[in-house]
Write an enzyme that holds these catalytic residues in place. Structure first.
Site, PDB file in Angstrom:
ATOM      1  N   HIS A 192      -1.801   0.937  -9.782  1.00 30.44           N
ATOM      2  CA  HIS A 192      -2.417  -0.093  -8.933  1.00 30.44           C
ATOM      3  C   HIS A 192      -3.009  -1.236  -9.783  1.00 30.44           C
ATOM      4  CE1 HIS A 192      -4.397  -0.821  -4.759  1.00 30.44           C
ATOM      5  NE2 HIS A 192      -4.249  -1.969  -5.410  1.00 30.44           N
ATOM      6  N   ARG A 202       0.862  -1.184   0.000  1.00 32.38           N
ATOM      7  CA  ARG A 202       0.000   0.000   0.000  1.00 32.38           C
ATOM      8  C   ARG A 202       0.898   1.233   0.000  1.00 32.38           C
ATOM      9  NH1 ARG A 202      -3.499  -2.700  -1.661  1.00 32.38           N
ATOM     10  NH2 ARG A 202      -5.409  -3.325  -0.602  1.00 32.38           N
TER      11      ARG A 202
HETATM   12  P1  NDP Z   1      -1.303 -12.068   3.779  1.00 34.36           P
HETATM   13  O1  NDP Z   1      -2.165 -11.674   4.915  1.00 34.36           O
HETATM   14  O2  NDP Z   1      -1.469 -13.424   3.171  1.00 34.36           O
HETATM   15  O3  NDP Z   1       0.243 -11.943   4.201  1.00 34.36           O
HETATM   16  C1  NDP Z   1       0.705 -10.892   4.954  1.00 34.36           C
HETATM   17  C2  NDP Z   1       2.159 -11.140   5.325  1.00 34.36           C
HETATM   18  O4  NDP Z   1       2.658  -9.970   6.006  1.00 34.36           O
HETATM   19  C3  NDP Z   1       2.320 -12.303   6.283  1.00 34.36           C
HETATM   20  O5  NDP Z   1       3.495 -13.024   5.968  1.00 34.36           O
HETATM   21  C4  NDP Z   1       2.488 -11.621   7.648  1.00 34.36           C
HETATM   22  O6  NDP Z   1       3.282 -12.347   8.559  1.00 34.36           O
HETATM   23  C5  NDP Z   1       3.221 -10.367   7.239  1.00 34.36           C
HETATM   24  N1  NDP Z   1       3.021  -9.308   8.235  1.00 34.36           N
HETATM   25  C6  NDP Z   1       1.876  -8.671   8.582  1.00 34.36           C
HETATM   26  N2  NDP Z   1       2.100  -7.784   9.580  1.00 34.36           N
HETATM   27  C7  NDP Z   1       3.421  -7.866   9.864  1.00 34.36           C
HETATM   28  C8  NDP Z   1       4.253  -7.225  10.807  1.00 34.36           C
HETATM   29  N3  NDP Z   1       3.786  -6.301  11.657  1.00 34.36           N
HETATM   30  N4  NDP Z   1       5.559  -7.564  10.821  1.00 34.36           N
HETATM   31  C9  NDP Z   1       6.057  -8.496   9.980  1.00 34.36           C
HETATM   32  N5  NDP Z   1       5.304  -9.144   9.061  1.00 34.36           N
HETATM   33  C10 NDP Z   1       4.013  -8.843   9.010  1.00 34.36           C
HETATM   34  O7  NDP Z   1      -1.472 -10.934   2.657  1.00 34.36           O
HETATM   35  P2  NDP Z   1      -1.362 -11.102   1.069  1.00 34.36           P
HETATM   36  O8  NDP Z   1      -0.042 -11.687   0.753  1.00 34.36           O
HETATM   37  O9  NDP Z   1      -2.568 -11.744   0.532  1.00 34.36           O
HETATM   38  O10 NDP Z   1      -1.431  -9.552   0.620  1.00 34.36           O
HETATM   39  C11 NDP Z   1      -0.518  -8.605   1.120  1.00 34.36           C
HETATM   40  C12 NDP Z   1      -0.952  -7.209   0.701  1.00 34.36           C
HETATM   41  O11 NDP Z   1      -0.719  -7.005  -0.687  1.00 34.36           O
HETATM   42  C13 NDP Z   1      -2.433  -6.883   0.842  1.00 34.36           C
HETATM   43  O12 NDP Z   1      -2.786  -6.627   2.185  1.00 34.36           O
HETATM   44  C14 NDP Z   1      -2.559  -5.658  -0.034  1.00 34.36           C
HETATM   45  O13 NDP Z   1      -2.234  -4.497   0.709  1.00 34.36           O
HETATM   46  C15 NDP Z   1      -1.509  -5.895  -1.103  1.00 34.36           C
HETATM   47  N6  NDP Z   1      -2.107  -6.190  -2.409  1.00 34.36           N
HETATM   48  C16 NDP Z   1      -1.828  -5.348  -3.443  1.00 34.36           C
HETATM   49  C17 NDP Z   1      -2.337  -5.592  -4.683  1.00 34.36           C
HETATM   50  C18 NDP Z   1      -2.001  -4.694  -5.819  1.00 34.36           C
HETATM   51  O14 NDP Z   1      -2.571  -4.856  -6.908  1.00 34.36           O
HETATM   52  N7  NDP Z   1      -1.095  -3.760  -5.641  1.00 34.36           N
HETATM   53  C19 NDP Z   1      -3.205  -6.742  -4.957  1.00 34.36           C
HETATM   54  C20 NDP Z   1      -3.437  -7.554  -3.790  1.00 34.36           C
HETATM   55  C21 NDP Z   1      -2.911  -7.279  -2.560  1.00 34.36           C
HETATM   56  P3  NDP Z   1       2.711 -13.697   9.270  1.00 34.36           P
HETATM   57  O15 NDP Z   1       2.421 -14.645   8.131  1.00 34.36           O
HETATM   58  O16 NDP Z   1       3.851 -14.154  10.096  1.00 34.36           O
HETATM   59  O17 NDP Z   1       1.492 -13.318  10.031  1.00 34.36           O
HETATM   60  C1  OXD Z   2      -6.024  -5.903  -3.223  1.00 36.30           C
HETATM   61  C2  OXD Z   2      -5.636  -4.856  -4.142  1.00 36.30           C
HETATM   62  O1  OXD Z   2      -5.818  -5.739  -2.019  1.00 36.30           O
HETATM   63  O2  OXD Z   2      -6.072  -4.905  -5.307  1.00 36.30           O
HETATM   64  O3  OXD Z   2      -6.532  -6.930  -3.678  1.00 36.30           O
HETATM   65  O4  OXD Z   2      -4.872  -3.960  -3.784  1.00 36.30           O
END
Ligand code: NDP
Ligand code: OXD
Length: 310
Positions: free
Chosen positions: A273, A225
């Protein structure tokens, strides 16, 4: 039958309505702002609904993000307390995200910025070839998206590490976890890829000190983000030469305002995005499954922890 409410900024209610009704023919599918009686709504499929809009839906049992991120849901301080929150976890999106990350990692690794500048100057000049196994890629966030990216980048022979809250075992990917290990992770990272969710703990994580912890000449790629990055700090690090380039898909304000310095910066590539777009074709089956479960009084898959906010 209870009703489903739909709201999106970009996605077509017609396509989503058709995809869901193909699977649940008698579905009562309502598109914001035509809610009807708010008490009918038990399932909300939404992206960036104006805060406060759900408060009158007293029978709402599930809020499903129309994407993998849920930060837009938590912007609403009046979420019905009884409603579960879930998100899409879509292999199609993981593939798309890994492609986009690989595109940018390879462009930086193969001196794309330098050759672009040489081309601009019409200079035929050969730079020393980079060594893949010596390029250290670091992925912030090793969840559904970051885990897929990290394993695909590692499969190409890069030296890959990831940082997450809890320890991970992903092939040859070195696992760093928790606040205590962030600095060591950054110190060994030449290409930083952010795939964290936006939460109170991760907001502003790419700032003056974390950028300084990266080796000189490192690259930053962000598809998490926009709020993960302190824009002024990244711009200063690019201008000083400490950071050699950035590829950004997400921004504090979207669309990115025309006057924002990222647009014209020679070391920044701006994407609107689009790295992994949700779509009805790939995600309708999992949303159908969730609706059926919620209407039957069961928990859907891919629930989000309200405390952690991801
Ligand atoms: P997940 O919830 O599957 O994974 C999140 C990861 O971040 C996990 O490994 C988690 O660790 C880690 N994490 C969260 N908080 C912390 C912290 N405080 N310190 C260290 N590690 C942390 O999310 P996704 O992979 O599905 O998606 C990630 C993000 O990608 C979404 O939230 C969104 O913002 C973004 N996104 C962007 C898109 C785009 O088109 N640009 C499309 C889709 C998503 P743990 O596993 O140990 O809990
Ligand atoms: C998502 C995105 O979170 O598109 O799926 O950013």
């Amino acid at each position: 039958m209870p009703a489903v409410l739909f709201h999106s900024l970009n996605e077509s209610p017609v396509e989503w309505g058709a995809a869901l009704k193909e699977r649940i023919p008698d579905l009562d599918f309502r598109v914001w702002p035509d809610v009807g009686d708010p008490k009918d709504i038990e399932f909300a499929l939404l992206w960036a609904l104006p805060p406060g809009s759900l408060v009158s839906m007293s029978n709402l049992r599930c809020i499903c993000s129309l994407g993998q991120g849920v930060d837009h849901v938590f912007l609403d301080p009046d979420l019905p307390p009884g409603a579960k929150i879930m998100r899409l976890v879509d292999p199609w999106m993981a593939r798309a995200m890994s492609e986009w990350m690989l595109l940018n990692i390879l462009r930086f690794h193969r001196q794309g910025l330098e050759y672009q500048e040489l081309e601009r100057q019409r200079l035929w000049k050969v730079l020393p070839a980079p060594e893949t196994s010596e390029r250290r890629v670091g992925v912030l966030g090793l969840g559904a998206l970051g885990g897929d990216t990290a394993s695909k980048v590692a499969a190409l022979g890069f030296d890959v590490a990831g940082w997450s809250r809890t320890r991970k075992l992903i092939g040859s990917v070195e696992s760093f976890h928790g606040e205590d290990q962030l600095e060591a992770f950054l110190n060994r990272t030449d290409i930083l890829c952010c795939l964290l969710p936006l939460t109170p703990d991760t907001a502003g994580i790419i700032h003056v000190d974390t950028l300084a912890a990266l080796p000189k000449g490192a690259f930053v790629i962000n598809a998490g983000r926009g709020q993960h990055v302190v824009d002024e700090d990244l711009l200063a690090a690019l201008d000083s030469g400490h950071i050699a380039g950035a590829a950004l898909d997400v921004f504090h304000q979207e669309p990115l305002p025309p006057e924002h310095p990222f647009w014209a910066h020679p070391k920044v590539q701006v994407w609107p995005h689009v790295s992994a777009q949700s779509n009805a074709d790939s995600a309708a089956a999992q949303v159908t499954d969730a609706i059926v479960k919620v209407f039957a009084g069961l928990d859907p898959n891919n629930l989000v922890d309200r405390e952690r906010q991801y």
